[in-house]
Design an enzyme around this catalytic site. Sequence first.
Site, PDB file in Angstrom:
ATOM      1  N   GLU A 132       1.148  -1.142  -0.152  1.00 58.77           N
ATOM      2  CA  GLU A 132      -0.040  -0.046  -0.089  1.00 58.77           C
ATOM      3  C   GLU A 132       0.709   1.117   0.001  1.00 58.77           C
ATOM      4  O   GLU A 132       0.330   2.267  -0.198  1.00 58.77           O
ATOM      5  CB  GLU A 132      -1.013  -0.057   1.290  1.00 58.77           C
ATOM      6  CG  GLU A 132      -0.314   0.114   2.349  1.00 58.77           C
ATOM      7  CD  GLU A 132       0.069  -1.402   3.070  1.00 58.77           C
ATOM      8  OE1 GLU A 132       0.244  -1.585   4.119  1.00 58.77           O
ATOM      9  OE2 GLU A 132       0.145  -2.376   2.170  1.00 58.77           O
ATOM     10  N   CYS A 144      16.908  -6.678   0.694  1.00 59.98           N
ATOM     11  CA  CYS A 144      17.250  -7.773   1.328  1.00 59.98           C
ATOM     12  C   CYS A 144      18.610  -8.428   1.069  1.00 59.98           C
ATOM     13  O   CYS A 144      18.862  -9.346   1.792  1.00 59.98           O
ATOM     14  CB  CYS A 144      16.076  -8.884   1.157  1.00 59.98           C
ATOM     15  SG  CYS A 144      16.024  -9.657  -0.458  1.00 59.98           S
TER      16      CYS A 144
END
Length: 485
Positions: free
Chosen positions: A177, A282
């Site tokens: 979002e 990551c």
Amino acid sequence: MKYAAIQNYINGQFISSSSDRMLDVISPVDGSHLSTVPLSNNQDLDAAVQAAKVAFPIWSRTPIKERVQVFFRYKALLEKNLKELALLVQEENGKTYDEAVAEIEKGAELSEFACSLPQLIPGEVLEVSRGVECRTEHVPLGVVASIVPFNFPSMVPNWTIPNAIALGNCMIIKPSEKVPLSVGRLADLLQEAGLPAGVFNIVHGDGDVVNAICDHPGIEAVSFVGSTKIAKLVYQRATSTFKRCLALGGAKNHLIVLPDAIPSMTAQNITASMAGCAGQRCMAASAMVAVGPVDHIIEKLCEEAQKVVPGKNLGAVINRASKERIERYITEAESQGAKVLVDGRSPKVEGKENGTYVGPTVIDYVRPDMAIAQEEIFGPVISIMRTNTVDEALAIENANPYGNAASVFTQNGGMARYVMDKASAGMVGVNVGVPVPREPFSFGGWNESRFGVGDITGKSSIEFWTKLKKSTTKWNPEAGINWMS
């Protein structure tokens, strides 16, 4: 508000959510209001699943040689619209334009790999007895879902969209979002490339939609990319309803630096790994383990880090909460005795005072028991821990619960092999700051960086997005009756 209110994409059309819950979309670049995104509900997800279920029979029976033609055209459209797509990524995520371009280019590479799938999944046929054949073939699962994070608004969706759909599945994607704009443009391009209505759908929302995806009986498989905390919850919830699930979590990537490493190359690679995409990936270098006398390399690292300037060649972090959290880690480590060599707290970016920036930060004399040494920071911060031997360095790397990446910087081939063999990580590198394999090799970590079997990209993803059908046939009655009958 720069853009119109965002809508879901269901059955080939953008439609309003049935929910009245909305969230503002704010640009981390300058704090400007970009749009609003709906926090959809179960009714919206049901509509998307139904559209996908209707599309699945025809799409799955379409020969794969025809299905991949969509992705030949899609790849060309990504390249044709590269500048527009990159600017959109930059605007909603905050990364630099060059980083955003690289993200779109990687999406094109992922699509190119999907185009090779007809050559990678032909079934096997063997005459197992006179007149008796056994055959295998990869069969699509049905309706699948992909839940994607904020840090790569375009690339991570393309980790799953091309392969899953080219292999015959119909997909529902749930973007973050925080960055909902890019996936909508991907839907436009997929439609332009000729993807039939219902094969690809977007449902926007927050954790409620994630839970609904995990619970929905019409969804066969779920992929997730995000934090380890949420990855665990998604994996547990999805598999509890007997779905396939591959959930990729966070990381704490260790770069082991030996005294014989080339100073300039090492410093440049570590800086790029630590500060690239503002450290919000990551695979970012988060912990440097210095073995023996490497002060000359640390000095060079500080010089390189100071060349990285917020607002110029360093993008923003995603929001103010992230900025404050990252800076708390730095302050806490300093209060516990670590030495801040390059301080990126509270940088001033002229003309973007409302942006959320953290400058490159190098912290020395970090102890392995400090929070900054153990937890994922997700910012442009490198923590240096000092050891006397490679085995001590490997003990630190092995003790961390994650397992995405590890690298060693050295000119000693035997020592490099030793570290590669003993590092507890799914992706390892030598003199490489970000050891991400290129296609067709797959992306995926170990330990608490991945929950589930297989990898999310490359050849390994074929096993996740398909199931294997085995067929046995006998046509000649003269073959007689045996144990195969």
